[in-house]
Structures are given as structure tokens and as C-alpha cells.
Design a protein around this motif. Structure first.
Motif, PDB file in Angstrom:
ATOM      1  N   GLN A  58      -3.871  12.285  19.384  1.00 31.69           N
ATOM      2  CA  GLN A  58      -2.624  11.819  19.972  1.00 31.69           C
ATOM      3  C   GLN A  58      -2.459  12.426  21.362  1.00 31.69           C
ATOM      4  N   GLN A  59      -2.630  11.607  22.373  1.00 31.63           N
ATOM      5  CA  GLN A  59      -2.399  12.084  23.727  1.00 31.63           C
ATOM      6  C   GLN A  59      -0.897  12.204  23.974  1.00 31.63           C
ATOM      7  N   GLY A  60      -0.527  13.090  24.886  1.00 31.35           N
ATOM      8  CA  GLY A  60       0.871  13.297  25.215  1.00 31.35           C
ATOM      9  C   GLY A  60       1.079  13.324  26.714  1.00 31.35           C
ATOM     10  N   GLU A  61       2.340  13.250  27.094  1.00 29.54           N
ATOM     11  CA  GLU A  61       2.679  13.313  28.518  1.00 29.54           C
ATOM     12  C   GLU A  61       3.983  14.085  28.670  1.00 29.54           C
ATOM     13  N   LEU A  76       5.616  23.830  35.970  1.00 31.54           N
ATOM     14  CA  LEU A  76       5.132  24.274  34.662  1.00 31.54           C
ATOM     15  C   LEU A  76       3.742  24.892  34.782  1.00 31.54           C
ATOM     16  N   GLY A  77       3.318  25.158  36.007  1.00 33.88           N
ATOM     17  CA  GLY A  77       2.000  25.743  36.220  1.00 33.88           C
ATOM     18  C   GLY A  77       0.872  24.786  35.936  1.00 33.88           C
ATOM     19  N   ALA A  78       1.106  23.489  36.138  1.00 34.62           N
ATOM     20  CA  ALA A  78       0.103  22.469  35.808  1.00 34.62           C
ATOM     21  C   ALA A  78      -0.196  21.612  37.030  1.00 34.62           C
ATOM     22  N   ILE A  79      -1.221  20.795  36.891  1.00 34.41           N
ATOM     23  CA  ILE A  79      -1.587  19.836  37.937  1.00 34.41           C
ATOM     24  C   ILE A  79      -1.080  18.463  37.508  1.00 34.41           C
ATOM     25  N   GLY A  80      -0.278  17.847  38.340  1.00 37.73           N
ATOM     26  CA  GLY A  80       0.305  16.551  37.998  1.00 37.73           C
ATOM     27  C   GLY A  80      -0.635  15.405  38.274  1.00 37.73           C
ATOM     28  N   PRO A  84       4.687   8.853  35.842  1.00 39.77           N
ATOM     29  CA  PRO A  84       4.527   9.006  34.388  1.00 39.77           C
ATOM     30  C   PRO A  84       4.525   7.655  33.665  1.00 39.77           C
ATOM     31  N   THR A  85       3.462   6.916  33.855  1.00 38.40           N
ATOM     32  CA  THR A  85       3.393   5.559  33.315  1.00 38.40           C
ATOM     33  C   THR A  85       3.576   5.528  31.801  1.00 38.40           C
ATOM     34  N   ALA A  86       2.903   6.442  31.095  1.00 39.59           N
ATOM     35  CA  ALA A  86       2.973   6.448  29.634  1.00 39.59           C
ATOM     36  C   ALA A  86       4.390   6.748  29.154  1.00 39.59           C
ATOM     37  N   THR A  87       5.079   7.665  29.826  1.00 37.65           N
ATOM     38  CA  THR A  87       6.453   7.994  29.441  1.00 37.65           C
ATOM     39  C   THR A  87       7.379   6.821  29.715  1.00 37.65           C
ATOM     40  N   ILE A  88       7.200   6.180  30.853  1.00 38.12           N
ATOM     41  CA  ILE A  88       8.037   5.014  31.186  1.00 38.12           C
ATOM     42  C   ILE A  88       7.863   3.914  30.142  1.00 38.12           C
ATOM     43  N   GLU A  89       6.612   3.650  29.750  1.00 39.13           N
ATOM     44  CA  GLU A  89       6.361   2.625  28.741  1.00 39.13           C
ATOM     45  C   GLU A  89       6.942   3.032  27.386  1.00 39.13           C
ATOM     46  N   THR A  90       6.868   4.312  27.062  1.00 39.54           N
ATOM     47  CA  THR A  90       7.407   4.790  25.793  1.00 39.54           C
ATOM     48  C   THR A  90       8.928   4.649  25.759  1.00 39.54           C
ATOM     49  N   LEU A  91       9.579   4.987  26.866  1.00 44.16           N
ATOM     50  CA  LEU A  91      11.034   4.871  26.915  1.00 44.16           C
ATOM     51  C   LEU A  91      11.498   3.418  26.871  1.00 44.16           C
ATOM     52  N   ASP A 116       6.690  13.522  37.957  1.00 44.94           N
ATOM     53  CA  ASP A 116       5.284  13.900  38.164  1.00 44.94           C
ATOM     54  C   ASP A 116       4.704  14.220  36.789  1.00 44.94           C
ATOM     55  N   ALA A 117       3.837  13.365  36.290  1.00 41.47           N
ATOM     56  CA  ALA A 117       3.368  13.449  34.907  1.00 41.47           C
ATOM     57  C   ALA A 117       2.325  14.534  34.713  1.00 41.47           C
ATOM     58  N   ILE A 118       2.365  15.146  33.524  1.00 40.57           N
ATOM     59  CA  ILE A 118       1.349  16.104  33.092  1.00 40.57           C
ATOM     60  C   ILE A 118       0.722  15.550  31.818  1.00 40.57           C
ATOM     61  N   GLY A 119      -0.561  15.295  31.838  1.00 46.48           N
ATOM     62  CA  GLY A 119      -1.233  14.796  30.644  1.00 46.48           C
ATOM     63  C   GLY A 119      -1.639  15.942  29.719  1.00 46.48           C
ATOM     64  N   VAL A 120      -1.446  15.743  28.424  1.00 47.11           N
ATOM     65  CA  VAL A 120      -1.886  16.748  27.453  1.00 47.11           C
ATOM     66  C   VAL A 120      -2.739  16.068  26.379  1.00 47.11           C
ATOM     67  N   PHE A 121      -3.811  16.728  26.010  1.00 44.26           N
ATOM     68  CA  PHE A 121      -4.757  16.345  24.970  1.00 44.26           C
ATOM     69  C   PHE A 121      -5.692  15.210  25.417  1.00 44.26           C
ATOM     70  N   SER A 122      -6.948  15.414  25.084  1.00 46.61           N
ATOM     71  CA  SER A 122      -7.979  14.436  25.413  1.00 46.61           C
ATOM     72  C   SER A 122      -8.102  13.430  24.282  1.00 46.61           C
ATOM     73  N   GLU A 123      -8.994  12.460  24.474  1.00 44.97           N
ATOM     74  CA  GLU A 123      -9.152  11.408  23.475  1.00 44.97           C
ATOM     75  C   GLU A 123      -9.683  11.935  22.143  1.00 44.97           C
TER      76      GLU A 123
END
Length: 790
Positions: A58-61, A76-80, A84-91, A116-123
Motif C-alpha cells: 500500500q503506497q501512501g502520500e 518534515l525532513g523529506a524530499i517532495g 499531490p496528485t494521489a491525495t487530490i484523487e483520494t479526496l 508538496d507531496a511526500i511519497g511513502v512505501f514502494s511497490e
């Protein structure tokens, strides 16, 4: 990624483990994010954030907004990765969780488009994989678990992510054991400390929520008709009248849900219940109770109720009959009434609706000298809500003792069956039709035997088992030889623990070389598969898909005629006409562009039948197509009550009746699912099953019973004075015209023709004469299931 150290663990002290009371360290919060959904959480500078992929794959954003409305992944100390396409589609998918997030964004003035989206978890993420962040400023965190609806023939089920937040300042943490958020804007929000009672007024139609804040705390409740009080009469809930009219120890959400006065006036009805264990027998605790235990002067609920009800001119009583919410009453074999710790967990509640203007009183029980409150009295929260709120009927369901409580759900087919009945019962977390009063159970039964009927089976648990080691996992966990299951084949099997006791029975659908679908009766079997995959270090994923696949069964001699009018199958798949027993096909409504479904030639009725699986969004279309095509053949709806008649006649077993975790497949009558000779590979429980088969103690048999009395499950089976077994299921068979039963007996008395007696009352004073017969009782050659009606 490393898991955080603060994942919750069961409460434990001095050898007592309580999985239902999960412990999180002070200052740590847990926020589940539903698959295909999202969550918005305020965070503060220095907060540690951990995202856990609970099931794997389960990938996350994440999207983080600062108070100045800017969004930058570096906060959050991450690279954006930009928009956030996935979040927009989810909402945008109209989910319940998405609506809450959009509300939070709107209230804060943030635009998700600027995030500015942060992707979490690979396929290829594994179950339990974790990604950690630290907030560098205050802000609002959005977490999405994106996923589109799963196609029935695919296995892309979106699953849950879990967000853990360790607050840098524990004072800012949401109270782990404080009252949860209200269900809506409350009219009254009352905290009752242990050893106190509060009386309050409620208008007709309004809702009352009684909430156990920290778990294991009892709350005595009473409600008076305000109209009667105005006339100088005290007419409160009468537990005896309530039990008599409802036919149960206490009401439950559904049809039999009301609490009544002695004048048989309904005062309140229960709408939601997340605990399911209460009392209507005992008084609220009294001064005399504590005096008799040696505690004179101990504060008690009855005196507390008297004190606060005095403002409504209610006369005091030495002991108040009450509805003792969360109190765990037990009745033993000597008819003694006892108690134990309540079943309620932190945040458990009951929700009532007032059926008249009321004066109510609620307590937080002070008892600290017995297990009534788990030896530790805590507080109760009482909230009332407007009559215009739309609260659905619900019985709390948990997949396991440790799992979050879930509301009772409507299946995607619910509204289709609700056109024909209001008689729904809770079944494993869903509402299922029990009977269809316009027909009646007998007419429903004959519709299947002579024509065709359709039934909702969506609560069956579905789990997608995928990956290079999927076959090895299934081979280790079920009794059948999975290596012999072809792609497109369905196999009925048992799943056992190491000692040979059954976890579940179910069916394996092989969708590909490394793709399986497990369909069982409970979540325990799916959780067991997942546990074994992790324990054995297998490269396999086990993900729940029950909410992505709902199904109806079309059963009866005309079921094939109905389905072949509706469904098109591609040349690479068998048609409905060609589909053999225990095979599946991928089909579409109408033609190649139609809605996709999976059809299997399976069922639970002892008749020719099929099951149709679809995504919930397509359920109404599927049902209407079946219903319309079935009119020519006199199709009828089918409920649980009629199904039970047929499955007993057909000798089909049911969890909790013919088997449990002390019963092996041989004792449950499905020894054919354990091919010890032809399955050479080891599997869980094999050694125990080999021993049990070599030295059987009990056997499932059929009975014919003289007369018209139908025994109850659990009734003893006797030869002379000795008990040799027990009844597991019984029914008066419409097609056979006699009372039949299934039961387990010792092998000594399991021979066909053995005369036995079924004991009732105390097992001795009333006996039903019966004899052991072959089973299945009806169609033992299974000709009708195979479609042979000539």
C-alpha cells in the motif's frame, strides 16, 4: 524502515494479559488511515511521525501545511515530489474520511492543490514497513492511502495505513484514555466520576450516548416517562417487562431493541452498541450489598441515584432496578448469578434514542471490592444529541480482540434486499436479511428447491494472497493439496491449528500461478494466513478485500438459465453454460464492455447454484440484472433462516455449530478435505490430524427424530444414562417431512441404525427418541448440486 518503539501492546500485569486494552506510551497517538481514504492530523514542532504499512503493497502520500499556508516537504525532513496528485484523487472519491479532511482543509484555509507531496512505501512494501519523520514546525498533516476500486478479477485492494505520532510536548497529545470525539455536536456533555450519579432530561427523539471512557467500568441507567412523572406516577424501565417483550436477556440494535416500562410503554431503544455485554438482572449496587461484604458506609449507585433524582421528585428506593450497561453477569450450571470483569474497552459505548420525553439518570459505579469494574472504578461520559442526527443501527464488530471496533455495515446489496424486508440481523459485522415476511421462510425454501432464489453472502471474508511464495503459504496453511488446484479452479478446504482444531472452513480461488483468493467465514483465518507469512519469512502478501468484493448467491434448478441470459464471457473463459462444479469464470454483464464480475459454481444450499462477486459500486446493477432475468423463473429472495434449513438437509457444516477450534475436520464431517495420502507436503496440524484419524473419538452423524419436537443445539445425546454426544444443528425438514439433526457422538455409538435419545430439560427428564442415519439427509449423491434434476 525501523518500526517505532511505541507501537501499542496489550495490557499485562502479574500473568494477566488483556489484548482488548491496548497500551500506548504517554504522549503517543494512533490514527488509522483507511484504504482508499485519508486523514488530517494537527502536528507540532518536534513531533515524531511514523507511517506503518499494515498489510503491505500500500503506497501512501503525505502533505504538510505550515500555519502560513505554505507546503514544503522539507518541513518534515523529506524530499517532495510536487503536486499531490494521489491525495487530490483520494479526496475526490467521495469517501467518508475524505469529507472530514476537506472540512479540515477548508477550516484552515489550505489549498490541497498547492501541497508538496511526500511519497511513502514502494511497490513491494512488506507488512509492517514503517517510514519516520519529524515535524520542524507546527502544521496540518494530511495522510492518504490512495487506491482505486478493485476489479473482481484483479487483486489491487487498497488497504489501511496507520499513523503514529509521538508528541514532543505530551501535554499537546490527544488524551489516550480521555473521551473520544463526540458523534456529533452534543446537546449535553456530562462527565461522571466514579461514585457519582447524574440525572438529566431528554426530549423525545433525542439520542443518549453512554460511554465507558477507560474501559471495564459499569454504568447503571434508568429512564422515567416525564409525562407520567407530571401525573405523579413513576414509570421507569422495567427489566422484567423488557426481557419478556424482547425475548432476550437485553435488547440489541435491530428489531428487538426497545426498553419498556411496566405499562408496556417503550421508553428508549438501543441504536448502537460497541460492547454487546450488559445486564438486566441485578439492582444497581446498594448499601446492603456492601454491608453484607463487610464494608458499611461504602458509597453506592442506588443512594447516588436517589440523591440526584430528588430534584425531579422521584421517591428514593433502597435498591434501584436498572439497566446495568457494561456489567458482566454470568449464570452457572447451579443457577447462581455471578460476575466478572466487564467486556468493554476504552471508548466503548451504547447509543439510545428516546421514545418519549424522559428523565434519565446515569452512574459511574464506585465498586472497588469485586470485578464489577475490573477492580478499578473510572469515569463515564454521557452525551445527548439532537433528534435530527442520522445515526445508523450498529453492533460493534472486531476482527480480533486487539482490533479497532467497526460499525455494522450495510452490504452493497442491502438496499436491494430491503425492497422486500425489514427483518435484518447482524452477522459478522454486517446486516443480513433473515426472513422475507411477504413470503415466509418456508416459501423461500421451496423457491430454491423448485425454482431459484437470490441471497446476499457479502459478509464472507475475502483475502487476496499473492506473491512468489503464495502457493507455499497456502500449501502450509490449509489441508487440501494446493499444488493440484488449477488456475480457475475453486477448492473447498479446512484450515487448522497445530493441534488439529479448525480455524475455519472456506474456499480457495486460484486466479493465477501465484495468485489466490481465500474466502472464509471469519477474519481469524485471514489473519492466520498473514501471521504465517510473516512467521515463515515468505515472499507473500495477505491483504483483506472483503470491502472490495461483495457477492450474491443465485441458487436453484433455474440458476443456470438465469445467469446465462445476463453474462458474457471471453473466449478464454468458460461460459456460464460450460462452467463445471467448483470452477470460476470472469464475466461481464451483456457484452465485452459490460460490468466485470467473477462467477463461481458454488453455494451453500445443496442445489445447483452460483456465486457472483462484484465491486460494491456495481452491486445494484448486478442485482437488478439477476432479479429481472429471474422473473421468468419465479425467482425469490432468500434469507438466513431458510438457508439454515437447506444446509442442514444437505449436511453442510457451520462454524460454531459443527466445528470450533476444538474440533478437527474428521469430527466435523469434512475428512475428505484432508488428503493425508496424496498430499505429501507438511502442513500446519498434519501430525495431530494423522493421530486423530488413526484414533478417532467423535464423529459427526445424522439423526432422524420421532415426533415433531425440534431439539436445540447443545442438547445432549444419550444412550441410557450416559451422555455420548451432543446436537449441533436441527430442523424440521420441509422436503422430508420429519425432524432431522446433525450431531457429534463417540465413535462407539456412531453406527447407522444406532438407537439414541436426545435429552432435554436437565438431560434426563425429557427424552426425544432418535436413531443415527446416513447424512446428508437429502440428495446424498449430490445430483441436484451437479445439475442433475431428472
Amino acid at each position: 524502515m525501523n518500526k517505532p518503539e511505541f507501537i501499542e501492546h496489550p495490557w499485562e500485569r502479574r500473568g494477566i494479559v488483556s489484548p482488548g486494552l491496548p497500551i500506548l506510551p504517554h504522549g503517543v497517538e494512533r490514527h488509522p488511515v483507511p484504504g482508499g481514504g485519508s486523514r488530517a492530523i494537527p502536528v507540532f514542532r518536534g513531533d515524531e511521525i511514523s507511517v506503518v504499512d499494515k498489510e503491505g503493497l500500500q503506497q501512501g502520500e503525505l502533505v504538510f501545511f505550515a500555519p502560513d499556508r505554505t507546503s514544503d516537504a522539507t518541513m518534515l525532513g523529506a524530499i517532495g515530489k510536487g503536486r499531490p496528485t494521489a491525495t487530490i484523487e483520494t479526496l475526490a472519491n467521495s469517501s467518508r474520511s475524505g469529507a472530514k479532511v476537506l472540512k479540515a482543509l477548508s477550516a484552515s484555509g489550505f489549498s490541497i492543490e498547492t501541497g508538496d507531496a511526500i511519497g511513502v512505501f514502494s511497490e513491494g512494501s512488506k507488512p509492517g514497513d514503517t517510514t519516520n519523520f519529524t515535524a520542524e514546525c507546527d502544521g496540518l498533516l494530511i495522510c492518504a492511502a490512495p487506491g482505486k476500486p478493485m476489479s473482481p478479477e484483479k487483486q489491487n485492494a487498497p488497504t489501511e495505513l496507520v499513523l503514529y505520532i509521538r508528541r514532543a510536548d505530551p501535554k499537546q497529545a490527544k488524551g489516550v484514555l480521555g473521551p473520544p470525539e463526540p458523534l456529533a455536536d452534543p446537546l449535553q456533555d456530562l462527565n461522571i466520576q466514579p461514585g457519582n450519579a447524574t440525572a438529566y432530561e431528554v426530549k423525545k427523539g433525542q439520542y443518549i450516548q453512554i460511554l465507558d471512557v477507560k474501559g471495564r467500568e459499569c454504568s447503571d441507567f434508568q429512564a422515567f416517562s416525564l409525562r407520567a412523572l407530571d401525573d405523579g406516577l413513576e414509570r421507569e424501565i422495567d427489566p422484567t417487562t423488557t426481557r419478556s417483550l424482547m425475548g432476550s436477556l437485553y435488547p440489541n440494535p435491530g428489531i428487538f431493541s426497545k426498553y419498556w416500562s411496566v405499562d408496556q410503554e417503550p421508553l428508549v431503544e438501543i441504536v448502537q452498541d460497541t460492547c454487546g455485554r450488559h445486564d438486566t438482572f441485578g439492582l444497581a449496587c446498594t448499601a446492603r450489598y456492601y454491608e453484607d461484604l463487610g464494608y458499611p458506609g461504602h458509597i453506592n449507585c442506588s443512594d447516588n441515584m436517589n440523591a440526584d433524582l430528588a430534584k425531579f421528585n422521584v421517591r428514593p428506593r433502597g435498591g434501584w432496578p436498572a439497566i446495568n450497561f457494561f456489567f458482566n453477569t454470568m449464570l452457572d450450571d447451579t443457577n447462581a448469578i455471578g460476575m466478572d470483569d466487564p467486556w468493554s474497552r476504552p471508548g466503548d459505548y451504547v447509543l439510545l434514542r428516546a421514545l418519549s420525553d424522559l428523565v434519565c439518570v446515569s452512574t459511574a459505579c464506585p465498586c472497588d471490592v469485586d470485578p464489577a469494574n475490573g477492580w478499578n472504578p473510572t469515569d463515564i461520559q454521557v452525551r445527548t444529541y439532537k433528534a435530527t442526527e442520522d445515526f445508523k443501527r450498529s453492533v460493534g464488530y472486531r476482527k480480533s480482540a486487539e482490533a479497532d471496533v467497526e460499525e455494522t455495515k450495510k452490504t452493497a446489496f442491502h438496499d436491494c434486499f430491503a425492497r422486500h424486508t425489514e427483518d435484518f440481523v447482524e452477522y459478522n459485522g454486517y446486516w443480513l436479511a433473515n426472513t422475507f415476511p411477504k413470503l415466509g421462510s418456508i416459501a423461500e425454501y421451496w423457491a430454491v428447491r423448485e425454482k431459484a432464489a437470490v441471497m446476499d453472502l457479502s459478509p464472507l471474508r475475502k483475502y487476496e494472497v499473492t506473491g512468489p511464495d503464495a502457493e507455499e503459504l497456502m500449501q502450509a496453511c490449509v489441508t487440501r493439496n494446493v499444488k493440484k488446484i488449477s488456475v480457475g479452479q475453486v477448492s473447498y478446504t479446512a484450515m487448522c491449528y497445530e493441534h488439529g482444531g479448525m480455524i475455519d472452513d472456506g474456499t480457495i480461488y486460484r486466479l493465477g500461478d501465484n495468485n489466490f483468493r481465500w474466502i472464509g467465514g471469519n477474519d481469524t483465518s485471514g489473519l492466520w494466513l498473514k501471521e504465517q507469512a510473516v512467521k515463515r519469512g515468505l515472499n507473500a502478501w495477505v491483504r483483506p478485500s472483503t470491502d472490495q468484493l461483495h457477492n450474491i448467491a443465485v441458487q436453484g434448478r433455474h440458476s443456470k438459465d438465469i445467469l446465462r441470459k445476463i453474462f458474457w464471457t471471453p473466449p478464454t473463459q468458460p461460459s456460464v453454460e460450460e462452467l463445471p462444479w467448483f470452477r470460476m469464470t470472469i464475466a461481464r454483464i451483456g457484452d465485452y464492455a459490460g460490468t466485470a464480475v467473477v462467477i463461481s459454481r458454488t453455494g451453500y444450499s445443496g442445489e445447483l447454484g452460483y456465486e457472483i462477486f462484484c465491486h460494491p459500486k456495481d452491486a445494484v446493477e448486478v442485482f437488478d440484472a439477476v432479479w429481472d432475468a429471474g422473473q421468468e423463473y419465479g425467482i425469490a429472495p432468500l434469507g438466513l433462516a431458510a438457508l439454515d434449513m437447506m444446509r442442514i438437509e444437505a449436511g453442510l457444516i457451520f462454524a460454531g455449530s459443527e466445528f470450533d477450534d476444538t474440533t478437527d475436520p474428521f469430527e466435523a464431517g469434512i475428512g475428505f478435505t484432508v488428503p493425508l495420502k496424496t498430499k505429501e507436503d507438511d502442513f500446519i496440524g498434519r501430525a495431530a490430524l494423522e493421530e486423530r484419524k488413526a484414533h478417532p473419538h467423535r464423529k459427526l452423524v445424522g439423526f432422524e427424530i420421532e415426533g415433531g419436537t425440534v431439539p436445540s443445539p447443545g442438547d445432549c445425546v444419550r444412550v441410557g444414562k450416559a451422555q455420548v454426544g451432543e446436537i449441533t444443528s436441527a430442523v424440521k425438514s420441509p422436503v422430508l417431512g420429519k425432524v432431522i439433526a446433525l450431531g457429534r457422538v463417540v465413535t462407539t455409538h456412531a453406527g447407522v441404525g444406532t438407537e439414541i435419545e436426545i435429552g432435554q430439560l436437565d438431560g434426563q427428564q425429557k427424552r426425544l427418541k432418535a436413531r443415527v442415519v446416513k447424512f446428508p439427509h437429502f440428495d446424498p449423491g449430490k445430483d441436484r448440486v451437479k445439475g442433475n434434476y431428472d
